[in-house]
Design a protein around this motif. Structure first.
Motif, PDB file in Angstrom:
ATOM      1  N   GLU A  41       0.824  -1.206   0.000  1.00 21.15           N
ATOM      2  CA  GLU A  41       0.000   0.000   0.000  1.00 21.15           C
ATOM      3  C   GLU A  41       0.855   1.252   0.000  1.00 21.15           C
ATOM      4  OE1 GLU A  41      -2.977   0.139  -0.622  1.00 21.15           O
ATOM      5  OE2 GLU A  41      -3.670  -1.900  -0.267  1.00 21.15           O
ATOM      6  N   THR A  89      -5.765   5.050   1.930  1.00 19.59           N
ATOM      7  CA  THR A  89      -5.656   3.599   2.063  1.00 19.59           C
ATOM      8  C   THR A  89      -4.458   3.221   2.919  1.00 19.59           C
ATOM      9  OG1 THR A  89      -6.642   3.339  -0.137  1.00 19.59           O
ATOM     10  CG2 THR A  89      -5.544   1.422   0.802  1.00 19.59           C
ATOM     11  N   GLU A  92      -5.431   3.754   6.439  1.00 16.28           N
ATOM     12  CA  GLU A  92      -6.306   2.688   6.929  1.00 16.28           C
ATOM     13  C   GLU A  92      -5.514   1.434   7.276  1.00 16.28           C
ATOM     14  OE1 GLU A  92     -10.055  -0.097   5.408  1.00 16.28           O
ATOM     15  OE2 GLU A  92      -9.223   1.476   4.110  1.00 16.28           O
ATOM     16  N   ARG A 362     -11.084  -3.306   2.126  1.00 17.82           N
ATOM     17  CA  ARG A 362     -10.602  -1.946   2.373  1.00 17.82           C
ATOM     18  C   ARG A 362     -11.762  -0.962   2.253  1.00 17.82           C
ATOM     19  NH1 ARG A 362      -6.889  -4.431   4.165  1.00 17.82           N
ATOM     20  NH2 ARG A 362      -4.840  -4.748   3.196  1.00 17.82           N
ATOM     21  N   THR A 364     -11.570   2.261   2.020  1.00 19.41           N
ATOM     22  CA  THR A 364     -11.269   3.352   1.100  1.00 19.41           C
ATOM     23  C   THR A 364     -11.463   2.963  -0.354  1.00 19.41           C
ATOM     24  OG1 THR A 364      -8.949   2.693   1.354  1.00 19.41           O
ATOM     25  CG2 THR A 364      -9.704   4.566   2.625  1.00 19.41           C
ATOM     26  N   TYR A 365     -11.381   1.677  -0.675  1.00 24.58           N
ATOM     27  CA  TYR A 365     -11.608   1.251  -2.059  1.00 24.58           C
ATOM     28  C   TYR A 365     -13.093   1.261  -2.417  1.00 24.58           C
ATOM     29  CZ  TYR A 365      -6.765  -0.303  -2.525  1.00 24.58           C
ATOM     30  OH  TYR A 365      -5.399  -0.352  -2.586  1.00 24.58           O
TER      31      TYR A 365
END
Length: 369
Positions: A41, A89, A92, A362, A364-365
């Motif tokens: 990431e 991301t 996170e 995830r 954020t995705y």
């Protein structure tokens, strides 16, 4: 830094190709969706940041500014939003690794709150124009028929602006459905023609030279919130509410997840309700514009395309818990079993479903923010 900027601007096609290749390869990194792997990431965020900076350098290539155009904003709001989206991301994953699944929502909420503040500031600084792609694309459309009250009132309130027949003619030509406008436009055209015939030639040359030596310096002023609400009535108010709900919706979603958990249906329905209400306000304005030619509030073509893009984002609700766990995951598993015996297709279907399931873990995705 200046040398790097010049190199990026000269080789922008090469830069775009390398960025696309690098960003595509990041999806093939090992342990991409591991619970504790931060490295992949971090690599993805690094390439995303480099891409955003290069795009900002290309977009801000110095050009000759047109007279009368408003001064550009000093603070790069769009770049700031893009950088936050590239970092969220990583935030996170890092928070999940060091603080656990429950406490990571505090950091995600802080990230979403920062994005809300930047977007609200950008919304205000742009003159309350619709945010395109969440603010990552600058809305440069000039919608003077929406916010510019001088145009609707014939510039009678602005000293220093010519109020002659030509000005009135242009004003009434913009409202051809107005019978009074057509009549006054014809009278003004006749009066202007008569004035030009009786005007001496030397006076015309002097006026033309004076106009060339003294170009107009009128600056387009950004409308205030009170101006929009007072001059555009209910459509202006609905536009403001719809856009603000689109901006704060991700933060509301995270705050409800932080309180009730991502397995609860309540955050899912709160987020969906905010999307439906906000988009219904904006869609009503678009419908009003199509049905009534004299509508006070108009959406530009990029803004209407943005409405369609936002509606496409509703598909992400199929990938958000608890809907994904209860319904979508079962459909994906069933599809994988059907395609597994098929050569090649079964292999690619398995990898695609694996990526979808991994990305779904995830927030954020799948946040659509």
């Amino acid at each position: 830094m200046e040398a790097y900027k010049r190199w990026v601007r000269r080789n922008k096609d090469y830069v775009h190709s390398m960025e696309s290749l690098a960003n595509g390869l990041t999806w093939l990194l090992p342990e991409r969706f591991s619970d504790s792997e931060i490295g992949p990431e971090a690599v993805t965020s690094f390439f995303g940041i480099i891409t955003a900076i290069n795009e900002h350098i290309i977009e801000t290539t110095p050009t000759q500014r047109v007279t009368g155009q408003a001064e550009p904003s000093f603070f790069p709001y769009s770049l700031c939003i893009t950088l936050l989206k590239d970092l969220e991301t990583l935030v996170e994953v890092t928070a999940q690794h060091f603080f656990g699944d429950d406490r990571k929502w505090n950091f995600i909420a802080a990230t979403e709150a920062t994005k809300v503040l930047v977007r609200l500031a950008m919304f205000r600084n742009s003159g309350y124009k619709m945010l395109l792609h969440g603010g990552e694309t600058v809305n440069t459309e000039k919608r003077s028929d929406v916010f510019n009250s001088e145009q609707r009132h014939g510039n009678l309130a602005n000293p220093g602006i010519h109020h002659g027949p030509g000005n009135l003619k242009n004003h009434y030509q913009q409202t051809p459905w107005n019978l009074e406008g057509r009549a006054l436009s014809a009278l003004n055209s006749f009066g202007e023609t008569a004035r030009m015939v009786s005007q001496p030639t030397w006076l015309s040359r002097v006026q033309h030279q004076q106009a060339m030596m003294e170009p107009p310096t009128m600056m387009v002023e950004k409308p205030s919130l009170s101006t929009i609400l007072s001059e555009n009535g209910i459509p202006g108010g609905l536009f403001m509410l719809g856009e603000v709900m689109f901006i704060i919706r991700p933060l509301l979603y995270v705050l409800w997840i932080r309180k009730y958990g991502n397995r609860s249906w309540l955050p899912w329905f709160v987020s969906l309700g905010a999307d439906l209400i906000g988009n219904s306000f904006l869609s009503y304005i678009a419908t009003l514009q199509s049905s009534r030619k004299d509508s006070l509030f108009h959406l530009s073509t990029p803004e209407r395309d943005e409405l369609k893009r936002r509606k496409l984002l509703w598909a992400l609700y199929l990938m958000r818990d608890p809907f994904f766990t209860k319904y979508t995951r079962k459909r994906l598993d069933h599809t994988q079993k059907l395609l597994e015996p098929v050569p090649i297709i079964g292999f690619f279907a398995e990898k695609l479903i694996e990526l979808l399931v991994g990305a779904q873990t995830r927030y954020t995705y799948m946040s659509g923010s």
